[in-house]
Design an enzyme around this catalytic site. Structure first.
Site, PDB file in Angstrom:
ATOM      1  N   GLU A  56     -24.503  22.984 -37.162  1.00  0.00           N
ATOM      2  CA  GLU A  56     -24.948  22.271 -37.788  1.00  0.00           C
ATOM      3  C   GLU A  56     -26.777  21.103 -36.763  1.00  0.00           C
ATOM      4  OE1 GLU A  56     -22.180  19.410 -40.927  1.00  0.00           O
ATOM      5  OE2 GLU A  56     -21.610  19.562 -38.417  1.00  0.00           O
TER       6      GLU A  56
ATOM      7  N   CYS B 123     -32.157  17.724 -34.209  1.00  0.00           N
ATOM      8  CA  CYS B 123     -30.656  17.564 -33.132  1.00  0.00           C
ATOM      9  C   CYS B 123     -30.289  19.240 -33.893  1.00  0.00           C
ATOM     10  CB  CYS B 123     -29.893  16.616 -33.479  1.00  0.00           C
ATOM     11  SG  CYS B 123     -28.970  16.263 -32.062  1.00  0.00           S
TER      12      CYS B 123
ATOM     13  N   CYS C 104     -17.860  24.474 -30.283  1.00  0.00           N
ATOM     14  CA  CYS C 104     -18.047  24.997 -28.393  1.00  0.00           C
ATOM     15  C   CYS C 104     -16.702  24.377 -27.251  1.00  0.00           C
ATOM     16  CB  CYS C 104     -18.387  23.044 -27.702  1.00  0.00           C
ATOM     17  SG  CYS C 104     -18.673  22.758 -26.445  1.00  0.00           S
TER      18      CYS C 104
ATOM     19  N   CYS D  59     -14.209  18.531 -24.548  1.00  0.00           N
ATOM     20  CA  CYS D  59     -14.732  16.858 -24.490  1.00  0.00           C
ATOM     21  C   CYS D  59     -13.277  16.186 -26.094  1.00  0.00           C
ATOM     22  CB  CYS D  59     -16.085  16.348 -25.011  1.00  0.00           C
ATOM     23  SG  CYS D  59     -16.776  17.389 -23.707  1.00  0.00           S
TER      24      CYS D  59
ATOM     25  N   CYS E 116     -14.725  14.326 -29.033  1.00  0.00           N
ATOM     26  CA  CYS E 116     -15.862  14.918 -29.786  1.00  0.00           C
ATOM     27  C   CYS E 116     -15.578  15.347 -30.814  1.00  0.00           C
ATOM     28  CB  CYS E 116     -16.981  16.070 -28.646  1.00  0.00           C
ATOM     29  SG  CYS E 116     -18.493  17.407 -29.136  1.00  0.00           S
TER      30      CYS E 116
ATOM     31  N   GLY F 266     -22.700  22.458 -29.566  1.00  0.00           N
ATOM     32  CA  GLY F 266     -22.116  23.332 -28.307  1.00  0.00           C
ATOM     33  C   GLY F 266     -22.744  22.976 -26.754  1.00  0.00           C
ATOM     34  N   GLU F 267     -22.589  23.645 -26.182  1.00  0.00           N
ATOM     35  CA  GLU F 267     -23.210  23.221 -24.752  1.00  0.00           C
ATOM     36  C   GLU F 267     -23.946  24.257 -24.091  1.00  0.00           C
ATOM     37  OE1 GLU F 267     -23.024  21.126 -22.047  1.00  0.00           O
ATOM     38  OE2 GLU F 267     -23.837  22.550 -21.188  1.00  0.00           O
TER      39      GLU F 267
ATOM     40  N   SER G 286     -28.967  18.620 -23.590  1.00  0.00           N
ATOM     41  CA  SER G 286     -28.249  17.815 -23.166  1.00  0.00           C
ATOM     42  C   SER G 286     -26.797  18.558 -22.823  1.00  0.00           C
ATOM     43  CB  SER G 286     -27.833  16.880 -24.004  1.00  0.00           C
ATOM     44  OG  SER G 286     -26.659  16.416 -23.952  1.00  0.00           O
TER      45      SER G 286
ATOM     46  N   SER H 206     -23.819  14.579 -20.039  1.00  0.00           N
ATOM     47  CA  SER H 206     -23.171  13.251 -20.423  1.00  0.00           C
ATOM     48  C   SER H 206     -22.455  13.230 -19.147  1.00  0.00           C
ATOM     49  CB  SER H 206     -22.497  14.128 -21.349  1.00  0.00           C
ATOM     50  OG  SER H 206     -23.800  14.304 -22.613  1.00  0.00           O
ATOM     51  N   LEU H 207     -22.305  11.623 -19.069  1.00  0.00           N
ATOM     52  CA  LEU H 207     -21.660  11.355 -17.823  1.00  0.00           C
ATOM     53  C   LEU H 207     -19.953  11.028 -17.957  1.00  0.00           C
ATOM     54  CD1 LEU H 207     -22.026  11.745 -14.892  1.00  0.00           C
ATOM     55  CD2 LEU H 207     -22.870   9.673 -15.227  1.00  0.00           C
ATOM     56  N   HIS H 208     -20.263   9.221 -18.992  1.00  0.00           N
ATOM     57  CA  HIS H 208     -19.449   8.705 -19.607  1.00  0.00           C
ATOM     58  C   HIS H 208     -18.298   7.791 -19.089  1.00  0.00           C
ATOM     59  CE1 HIS H 208     -20.943  10.939 -23.148  1.00  0.00           C
ATOM     60  NE2 HIS H 208     -20.880  11.471 -22.828  1.00  0.00           N
TER      61      HIS H 208
ATOM     62  N   ASN I 279     -19.170   7.420 -31.557  1.00  0.00           N
ATOM     63  CA  ASN I 279     -19.031   7.511 -32.968  1.00  0.00           C
ATOM     64  C   ASN I 279     -17.662   8.075 -33.267  1.00  0.00           C
ATOM     65  OD1 ASN I 279     -21.528   6.512 -33.841  1.00  0.00           O
ATOM     66  ND2 ASN I 279     -22.032   8.773 -32.752  1.00  0.00           N
TER      67      ASN I 279
ATOM     68  N   CYS J 266     -23.795  11.469 -33.009  1.00  0.00           N
ATOM     69  CA  CYS J 266     -23.314  12.181 -31.794  1.00  0.00           C
ATOM     70  C   CYS J 266     -22.349  12.072 -31.428  1.00  0.00           C
ATOM     71  CB  CYS J 266     -23.889  11.485 -30.329  1.00  0.00           C
ATOM     72  SG  CYS J 266     -25.339  11.235 -30.084  1.00  0.00           S
TER      73      CYS J 266
HETATM   74  N1  SAH Z   1     -23.394  20.272 -25.481  1.00  0.00           N
HETATM   75  C1  SAH Z   1     -24.073  18.518 -24.691  1.00  0.00           C
HETATM   76  C2  SAH Z   1     -24.809  18.102 -26.159  1.00  0.00           C
HETATM   77  C3  SAH Z   1     -24.145  18.464 -27.231  1.00  0.00           C
HETATM   78  S1  SAH Z   1     -22.845  16.323 -27.578  1.00  0.00           S
HETATM   79  C4  SAH Z   1     -22.980  17.872 -23.893  1.00  0.00           C
HETATM   80  O1  SAH Z   1     -22.265  17.369 -23.709  1.00  0.00           O
HETATM   81  O2  SAH Z   1     -24.254  16.857 -23.658  1.00  0.00           O
HETATM   82  C5  SAH Z   1     -24.469  15.367 -27.935  1.00  0.00           C
HETATM   83  C6  SAH Z   1     -23.435  14.595 -27.265  1.00  0.00           C
HETATM   84  O3  SAH Z   1     -23.534  13.853 -27.828  1.00  0.00           O
HETATM   85  C7  SAH Z   1     -22.930  14.192 -25.834  1.00  0.00           C
HETATM   86  O4  SAH Z   1     -23.831  13.293 -24.717  1.00  0.00           O
HETATM   87  C8  SAH Z   1     -21.898  14.296 -25.814  1.00  0.00           C
HETATM   88  O5  SAH Z   1     -21.048  13.249 -24.594  1.00  0.00           O
HETATM   89  C9  SAH Z   1     -22.164  12.700 -27.189  1.00  0.00           C
HETATM   90  N2  SAH Z   1     -21.072  12.546 -27.523  1.00  0.00           N
HETATM   91  C10 SAH Z   1     -19.987  13.754 -28.006  1.00  0.00           C
HETATM   92  N3  SAH Z   1     -18.789  12.685 -28.865  1.00  0.00           N
HETATM   93  C11 SAH Z   1     -19.313  11.819 -28.614  1.00  0.00           C
HETATM   94  C12 SAH Z   1     -18.812  10.312 -29.566  1.00  0.00           C
HETATM   95  N4  SAH Z   1     -17.507  10.504 -31.239  1.00  0.00           N
HETATM   96  N5  SAH Z   1     -19.656   9.467 -30.051  1.00  0.00           N
HETATM   97  C13 SAH Z   1     -20.830   9.233 -29.557  1.00  0.00           C
HETATM   98  N6  SAH Z   1     -20.851  10.282 -28.513  1.00  0.00           N
HETATM   99  C14 SAH Z   1     -20.730  11.829 -28.585  1.00  0.00           C
HETATM  100 FE1  SF4 Z   2     -19.322  20.597 -26.031  1.00  0.00          FE
HETATM  101 FE2  SF4 Z   2     -21.138  18.254 -25.494  1.00  0.00          FE
HETATM  102 FE3  SF4 Z   2     -19.008  18.360 -27.415  1.00  0.00          FE
HETATM  103 FE4  SF4 Z   2     -18.269  18.426 -24.971  1.00  0.00          FE
HETATM  104  S1  SF4 Z   2     -19.237  16.420 -25.636  1.00  0.00           S
HETATM  105  S2  SF4 Z   2     -17.107  19.434 -26.852  1.00  0.00           S
HETATM  106  S3  SF4 Z   2     -19.629  20.059 -24.182  1.00  0.00           S
HETATM  107  S4  SF4 Z   2     -20.600  19.094 -27.620  1.00  0.00           S
END
Ligand code: SAH
Ligand code: SF4
Length: 353
Positions: free
Chosen positions: A94, A107, A114, A118, A121, A164-165, A196, A219-221, A295, A338
């Site tokens: 997408e 984007c 992926c 995580c 996600c 994807g990563e 990212s 992506s720290l979180h 989200n 995201c």
């Molecule tokens: N794999 C890469 C890029 C794709 S994810 C990464 O993890 O950075 C893009 C961004 O969306 C990342 O910062 C990820 O942590 C964030 N993300 C994933 N799931 C989310 C959610 N449910 N709500 C908010 N941000 C989210």
């Molecule tokens: Fe993959 Fe990024 Fe989603 Fe983690 S947050 S599962 S690395 S797309």
């Protein structure tokens, strides 16, 4: 499956010997690239400067059809536009276009699904399907540039934050940026791109050594290993001490600011204790923090915090001299926010689209 090569996977240098073999002068390669990236032609028959013989020759070996759109969704306010594509091997991906005042940010996906798992996600919940090739990433950009060209506009920024990563598909991702950056390609400056990553340390170090102008987002979180490992499995392999060391190396080599992304999850990582640990982690780095209220996704029960809690977190960072913004919630209603990108089935299963 189509066994012809995808034209967007090939650089001018790759194509030159082939054209030589066909007894075509080198400027034909330049013309081909101009057609693909300047004129945005997508059919061999658009290449009218070429003889019919050359067009036939090219289309015997190459295809221009990298991905095909199967579903388009535009948000009710018209500001966000998502397309579900399939690759030639049938893998879904997408792409999301976001219109801002003076910007059109795309984007793009670097993989179908992926494998990082995580848990918050949607793409992680879907699992890994395939790496996208450089040409499949470029095709997402060209598709949207063609749409924008109808209004005399073009993409201004590209964020590799879709499915994807990207650092797990490092070479193809960098190659795609190189092609788009090429003055004879789309000629988009490196600073217009953002990669990212969830934080793959060896690839991050490789990226630092390249000393490029491409923006980096991490992506720290969570600001301690116990908490981060609960939602990001790869943290067990590359704990925060190693990740932050890689970030410091990047900062030292490139002198560039790093964006840290923080999906705020209610009663999980939205407390003053985490904010304080985050401030400590970022000491000495040129950093910017992007707060993304979580989200919703199908398989994760977490919720975003209430707005006072979000503002409190932001204020704590700002008070400690860390620039911090709250990311506009874009595209939530069309599952394009995201971490909400996933296949049709996963979305439909929950009647979200
Ligand atoms: N794999 C890469 C890029 C794709 S994810 C990464 O993890 O950075 C893009 C961004 O969306 C990342 O910062 C990820 O942590 C964030 N993300 C994933 N799931 C989310 C959610 N449910 N709500 C908010 N941000 C989210
Ligand atoms: Fe993959 Fe990024 Fe989603 Fe983690 S947050 S599962 S690395 S797309």
């Amino acid at each position: 499956m189509e066994d012809r090569k995808l034209v967007y996977d090939y650089s001018r240098e790759d194509l030159t010997p082939l054209f030589q073999e066909w007894n075509e002068p080198p400027y034909r390669v330049k013309q081909l690239w101009e057609g693909l990236y300047r004129h945005l032609w997508e059919d061999i028959n658009d290449f009218t400067p070429f003889s019919i013989e050359l067009r036939d020759r090219i289309s015997q070996d190459f295809t221009f059809q990298a991905i095909h759109p199967v579903r388009e969704i535009v948000s009710p306010d018209g500001e966000t536009h998502k397309t579900l594509f399939y690759t030639r091997s049938g893998n879904p991906l997408e792409t999301v276009l976001m219109h801002y005042k003076n910007r059109h940010t795309l984007c793009i996906s670097s993989q179908s699904g992926c494998g990082m798992g995580c848990i918050f996600c949607a793409t992680g919940q879907m699992g890994f399907k395939a790496n996208l090739s450089c040409g499949e990433m470029i095709a997402q950009v060209l598709y949207y540039n063609r749409i924008l060209a109808q209004d005399g506009q073009k993409l201004t920024n590209i964020v590799i934050m879709g499915m994807g990563e990207p650092l797990n598909n490092f070479d193809q991702t960098i190659k795609a940026i190189d092609f788009l950056n090429d003055p004879q390609g789309l000629n988009m400056g490196e600073r217009r791109f953002t990669i990212s990553t969830v934080g793959l340390v060896p690839q991050l170090n490789r990226f630092s050594e390249m000393n490029r102008q491409i923006n980096l987002a991490i992506s720290l979180h969570a600001a301690d290993d116990d908490l981060r490992s609960k939602i990001i499995p790869i943290n067990r392999k590359y704990p925060l001490s190693e990740l932050m060391a890689a970030c410091r190396k990047y900062s030292k080599v490139t002198h560039r600011r790093i964006t840290f992304e923080w999906a705020l999850i209610r009663d999980f990582n939205d407390d003053p204790g985490q904010a304080q640990k985050l401030v400590n982690l970022l000491k000495g780095l040129i950093a910017h923090v992007n707060l993304i209220p979580l989200n919703p996704t199908v398989l994760f029960p977490g919720k975003p915090p209430r707005s006072e809690r979000i503002t409190q977190f932001q204020q704590y960072l700002i008070k400690n001299h860390i620039p911090c913004t709250i990311r506009l919630r874009r595209g939530i209603d069309i599952q394009a926010g995201c971490g909400q990108l996933a296949t049709k089935n996963l979305s439909e299963q929950n009647k979200l689209c």
